[in-house]
Design a protein around this motif. Structure first.
Motif, PDB file in Angstrom:
ATOM      1  N   ALA A  54       2.254   9.731  -6.824  1.00  0.00           N
ATOM      2  CA  ALA A  54       0.817   9.810  -7.085  1.00  0.00           C
ATOM      3  C   ALA A  54       0.077   8.639  -6.449  1.00  0.00           C
ATOM      4  CB  ALA A  54       0.557   9.844  -8.596  1.00  0.00           C
ATOM      5  N   TYR A  55       0.710   7.469  -6.401  1.00  0.00           N
ATOM      6  CA  TYR A  55       0.125   6.273  -5.785  1.00  0.00           C
ATOM      7  C   TYR A  55      -0.202   6.546  -4.316  1.00  0.00           C
ATOM      8  CZ  TYR A  55      -0.038   1.280  -4.397  1.00  0.00           C
ATOM      9  OH  TYR A  55      -0.407   0.040  -3.917  1.00  0.00           O
ATOM     10  N   ARG A  56       0.732   7.193  -3.596  1.00  0.00           N
ATOM     11  CA  ARG A  56       0.482   7.524  -2.189  1.00  0.00           C
ATOM     12  C   ARG A  56      -0.541   8.654  -2.049  1.00  0.00           C
ATOM     13  NH1 ARG A  56       6.283   7.100   1.077  1.00  0.00           N
ATOM     14  NH2 ARG A  56       6.739   4.953   0.461  1.00  0.00           N
ATOM     15  N   HIS A  57      -0.472   9.630  -2.945  1.00  0.00           N
ATOM     16  CA  HIS A  57      -1.454  10.715  -2.879  1.00  0.00           C
ATOM     17  C   HIS A  57      -2.874  10.173  -2.969  1.00  0.00           C
ATOM     18  CE1 HIS A  57       1.411  14.210  -4.228  1.00  0.00           C
ATOM     19  NE2 HIS A  57       1.709  13.718  -3.043  1.00  0.00           N
ATOM     20  N   GLU A  58      -3.083   9.222  -3.857  1.00  0.00           N
ATOM     21  CA  GLU A  58      -4.422   8.651  -4.031  1.00  0.00           C
ATOM     22  C   GLU A  58      -4.907   7.978  -2.754  1.00  0.00           C
ATOM     23  OE1 GLU A  58      -4.346   5.984  -7.295  1.00  0.00           O
ATOM     24  OE2 GLU A  58      -4.077   7.538  -8.816  1.00  0.00           O
ATOM     25  N   VAL A  59      -4.017   7.211  -2.117  1.00  0.00           N
ATOM     26  CA  VAL A  59      -4.410   6.538  -0.877  1.00  0.00           C
ATOM     27  C   VAL A  59      -4.734   7.555   0.204  1.00  0.00           C
ATOM     28  CG1 VAL A  59      -3.648   4.981   0.962  1.00  0.00           C
ATOM     29  CG2 VAL A  59      -3.038   4.488  -1.412  1.00  0.00           C
ATOM     30  N   ILE A  89       0.840  -1.204   0.000  1.00  0.00           N
ATOM     31  CA  ILE A  89       0.000   0.000   0.000  1.00  0.00           C
ATOM     32  C   ILE A  89       0.875   1.254   0.000  1.00  0.00           C
ATOM     33  CG2 ILE A  89      -0.210   0.275   2.505  1.00  0.00           C
ATOM     34  CD1 ILE A  89      -3.012   0.697  -0.130  1.00  0.00           C
ATOM     35  N   LEU A  90       2.184   1.089   0.232  1.00  0.00           N
ATOM     36  CA  LEU A  90       3.109   2.230   0.224  1.00  0.00           C
ATOM     37  C   LEU A  90       3.916   2.332  -1.058  1.00  0.00           C
ATOM     38  CD1 LEU A  90       4.748   2.521   3.780  1.00  0.00           C
ATOM     39  CD2 LEU A  90       3.194   4.111   2.663  1.00  0.00           C
ATOM     40  N   PHE A  91       4.322   1.199  -1.600  1.00  0.00           N
ATOM     41  CA  PHE A  91       5.203   1.183  -2.761  1.00  0.00           C
ATOM     42  C   PHE A  91       4.483   0.529  -3.931  1.00  0.00           C
ATOM     43  CE2 PHE A  91       7.771   0.858   1.131  1.00  0.00           C
ATOM     44  CZ  PHE A  91       8.485   2.044   1.032  1.00  0.00           C
ATOM     45  N   GLU A  92       4.282   1.298  -4.980  1.00  0.00           N
ATOM     46  CA  GLU A  92       3.528   0.783  -6.126  1.00  0.00           C
ATOM     47  C   GLU A  92       4.202  -0.433  -6.749  1.00  0.00           C
ATOM     48  OE1 GLU A  92       1.339   2.537 -10.126  1.00  0.00           O
ATOM     49  OE2 GLU A  92       3.184   3.484  -9.416  1.00  0.00           O
ATOM     50  N   THR A  93       5.516  -0.408  -6.809  1.00  0.00           N
ATOM     51  CA  THR A  93       6.275  -1.542  -7.343  1.00  0.00           C
ATOM     52  C   THR A  93       7.360  -1.932  -6.346  1.00  0.00           C
ATOM     53  OG1 THR A  93       7.979  -0.209  -8.451  1.00  0.00           O
ATOM     54  CG2 THR A  93       5.917  -0.598  -9.661  1.00  0.00           C
ATOM     55  N   PRO A  94       7.863  -3.154  -6.422  1.00  0.00           N
ATOM     56  CA  PRO A  94       8.946  -3.557  -5.513  1.00  0.00           C
ATOM     57  C   PRO A  94      10.173  -2.657  -5.645  1.00  0.00           C
ATOM     58  CG  PRO A  94       7.980  -5.480  -6.558  1.00  0.00           C
ATOM     59  CD  PRO A  94       7.373  -4.289  -7.234  1.00  0.00           C
ATOM     60  N   SER A 140      -8.525   4.792  -4.890  1.00  0.00           N
ATOM     61  CA  SER A 140      -7.091   4.696  -5.155  1.00  0.00           C
ATOM     62  C   SER A 140      -6.717   3.326  -5.690  1.00  0.00           C
ATOM     63  CB  SER A 140      -6.308   4.980  -3.869  1.00  0.00           C
ATOM     64  OG  SER A 140      -6.547   3.976  -2.902  1.00  0.00           O
ATOM     65  N   LYS A 141      -5.668   3.323  -6.503  1.00  0.00           N
ATOM     66  CA  LYS A 141      -5.163   2.078  -7.058  1.00  0.00           C
ATOM     67  C   LYS A 141      -4.705   1.144  -5.946  1.00  0.00           C
ATOM     68  CE  LYS A 141      -1.620   0.337 -10.249  1.00  0.00           C
ATOM     69  NZ  LYS A 141      -0.502   0.725 -11.158  1.00  0.00           N
ATOM     70  N   GLY A 142      -4.083   1.724  -4.908  1.00  0.00           N
ATOM     71  CA  GLY A 142      -3.574   0.914  -3.815  1.00  0.00           C
ATOM     72  C   GLY A 142      -4.660   0.207  -3.035  1.00  0.00           C
ATOM     73  N   LEU A 143      -5.674   0.940  -2.592  1.00  0.00           N
ATOM     74  CA  LEU A 143      -6.739   0.333  -1.786  1.00  0.00           C
ATOM     75  C   LEU A 143      -7.627  -0.586  -2.605  1.00  0.00           C
ATOM     76  CD1 LEU A 143      -7.799   3.184   0.672  1.00  0.00           C
ATOM     77  CD2 LEU A 143      -6.609   1.053   1.191  1.00  0.00           C
ATOM     78  N   ARG A 144      -7.849  -0.256  -3.884  1.00  0.00           N
ATOM     79  CA  ARG A 144      -8.645  -1.167  -4.712  1.00  0.00           C
ATOM     80  C   ARG A 144      -7.887  -2.476  -4.941  1.00  0.00           C
ATOM     81  NH1 ARG A 144      -9.098   0.327  -9.536  1.00  0.00           N
ATOM     82  NH2 ARG A 144      -8.020   2.348  -9.551  1.00  0.00           N
ATOM     83  N   GLY A 145      -6.570  -2.371  -5.092  1.00  0.00           N
ATOM     84  CA  GLY A 145      -5.765  -3.584  -5.242  1.00  0.00           C
ATOM     85  C   GLY A 145      -5.792  -4.445  -3.989  1.00  0.00           C
TER      86      GLY A 145
END
Length: 511
Positions: free
Chosen positions: A62-67, A6-11, A135-140
């Motif tokens: 942007a990934y973190r901003h969305e969350v 939920i913090l890092f979009e990719t490894p 957000s992409k993170g929470l939906r994932g």
């Protein structure tokens, strides 16, 4: 479905190690104070390494901003906080099981932890989709959670634990005590004499009297008598107790690694939200900056030093906001003005904003566009170290040399009153050389100085000055505005340094 973080979009966005060290510039920018305050009370999550790990991609930010924006939705926030609370309870029960001495008691607490784990995840699986995160993170994570809760592994874990707990809870037994002998046997409809005894004594109660009863506390730890009673009950019902012990052995590592990672990482967002919430409640603005790895045209509106603002707000004092901008070829902000006018605070906020933006946090200000730098360097005046046998000037030169040697066209450099230990002529000569090197690389730079001439280094330089109240030179507004230097800053500094300021002279002359 696979879910990474939920913090890092990719490894590749994550830190190489989980024991990342605090960056060298943290102390200069008071970021150490911010991170310590943000993580206070959440030591079990080990959040500091997350705040030390800078992101290098616009998409990762942007990934973190969305969350973080999803957490502005009260339903999303409530569901995550309920999940976090449930997971804390799971860890408390597991820790309690580890601390206990008697095996069967440890078994019960372990199964209680499994029950809370199952209930927590089932509730979260219902609440999170209903909150409709975007957000992409929470939906994932929502898809991963749904798949995990529906998996045979999870269903069997929860069903087996519930069935064993049901059978254990259904056991009834009697304890007969005669002298020092304790007998345990199955319950066979024997009468409960406690109500009858209370009823007999109730007849003798004539009026309100002092209560001499002693409270018997329900300690978590069993004494040796209770432990033996439980062992005897287990001998009366060996099958279910054997199944309970076997269950705990077979599922010792039942916690899902991805769920555990999410539980820890989501605290990054919750902790930072709680910290800035104090400032938001006082009416201060926070924004999601536009972060670019290509454009060095930066600006900030109504920005402020977050560490200082948090302190002032808790003391019910006013926070002064400032604006800045660099357009076109502009790369350098030269900040001058009187002592204690907010110059150093301005330099700190410039560095704070860029760093907080790079770790994907909302930043202090109404709006901002910032540069996604590769490295951030600071040079703030340090106390002279008598052990290294170097003078202050030599120390300044060695530290500045490291900056110049390592800075690139994509770096941000914050310098606060360099070369203040030498003469004006030498300080001007050295400062021009150093700043010239930095500008030649094209790095962004903020330089706080008493040398007004540095503001005239060409089209790349912008002059900003801290202001005083009109008609009252001794009063500071703490506002730093874009304007030409007035030529008085260094003279005031020299006078103060040698005890020749107006106030010092009055004091010495007894006036």
């Amino acid at each position: 479905m696979a879910f990474h973080s939920i913090l890092f979009e990719t490894p590749q966005d994550g830190p190489k190690r989980d024991d990342a060290l605090e960056p060298d510039f943290f102390g200069d920018l008071n970021l150490d104070q911010i991170v310590s305050a943000v993580t206070l009370g959440r030591n079990n999550y080990n959040l500091k390494p997350f705040f030390y790990a800078e992101l290098s991609r616009e998409e990762a930010i942007a990934y973190r901003h969305e969350v973080m924006q999803d957490l502005d939705n009260a339903d999303v926030l409530d569901s995550i906080e309920a999940f976090a609370q449930g997971m804390r309870k799971v860890r408390e029960y597991l820790a309690q099981a580890e601390k206990l001495y008697y095996r069967l008691q440890k078994t019960w607490w372990f199964m209680e932890a499994v029950a809370v784990y199952g209930e927590t995840l089932l509730n979260f699986d219902r609440a999170l989709p209903a909150a409709s995160p975007r957000s992409k993170g929470l939906r994932g994570f929502q898809l991963y959670l749904a798949g995990y809760v529906a998996s045979e592994r999870f269903r069997l874990l929860i069903h087996e634990a519930a069935e064993i707990r049901r059978r254990l809870s259904a056991i009834r037994y009697c304890v007969r005590i005669k002298g020092s002998a304790v007998t345990v046997q199955d319950y066979d409809g024997e009468a409960d004499y406690s109500a009858e005894v209370l009823g007999i004594f109730e007849r003798f109660k004539q009026s309100a009297v002092k209560d001499h009863r002693v409270e018997l506390r329900d300690w978590l730890e069993m004494n040796h008598v209770e432990a033996h009673v439980l062992d005897f009950v287990a001998q009366l019902h060996p099958q279910v107790f054997t199944e309970a012990v076997t269950f705990c052995s077979n599922h010792a590592n039942y916690l899902d690694a991805t769920i555990q990672t999410f539980d820890r990482e989501v605290q990054f967002y919750l902790a930072y939200r709680d910290y800035i919430g104090v400032c938001k409640a006082a009416g201060l603005n926070f924004c999601y900056p536009r972060v670019s790895s290509g454009s060095k045209a930066v600006h900030g509106n109504e920005t402020f030093d977050l560490a200082l603002a948090h302190k002032l707000v808790t003391e019910h004092r006013q926070v002064v906001c400032n604006d800045f901008r660099l357009d076109g070829e502009e790369r350098l902000i030269v900040v001058s003005g009187p002592n204690n006018g907010g110059k150093t605070t301005f330099a700190r906020l410039f560095g704070q904003l860029h760093y907080l933006a790079k770790v994907g946090c909302p930043i202090p200000g109404r709006s901002a566009a910032l540069f996604l730098y590769d490295r951030l360097f600071t040079h703030f005046e340090h106390e002279e170290n008598t052990k290294d046998l170097r003078g202050e000037l030599q120390d300044d030169l060695m530290r500045v040399h490291q900056i110049v040697a390592n800075a690139s066209s994509r770096s941000v450099v914050i310098m606060n009153e360099i070369f203040s230990s030498t003469t004006l002529t030498d300080a001007l000569f050295l400062s021009k050389k150093i700043i010239g090197e930095i500008l030649e690389r094209g790095a962004l730079c903020v330089c706080v100085t008493f040398i007004d001439e540095l503001a005239n280094l060409g089209a790349q330089a912008v002059s900003m000055a801290s202001e005083i109240k009109p008609g009252d030179p001794a009063s500071r507004t703490y506002r730093v505005r874009r304007r030409a230097a007035d030529g008085r800053a260094y003279a005031a500094s020299i006078a103060e340094h040698y005890g020749l300021s107006y106030d010092r002279l009055k004091e010495r002359l007894g006036l």
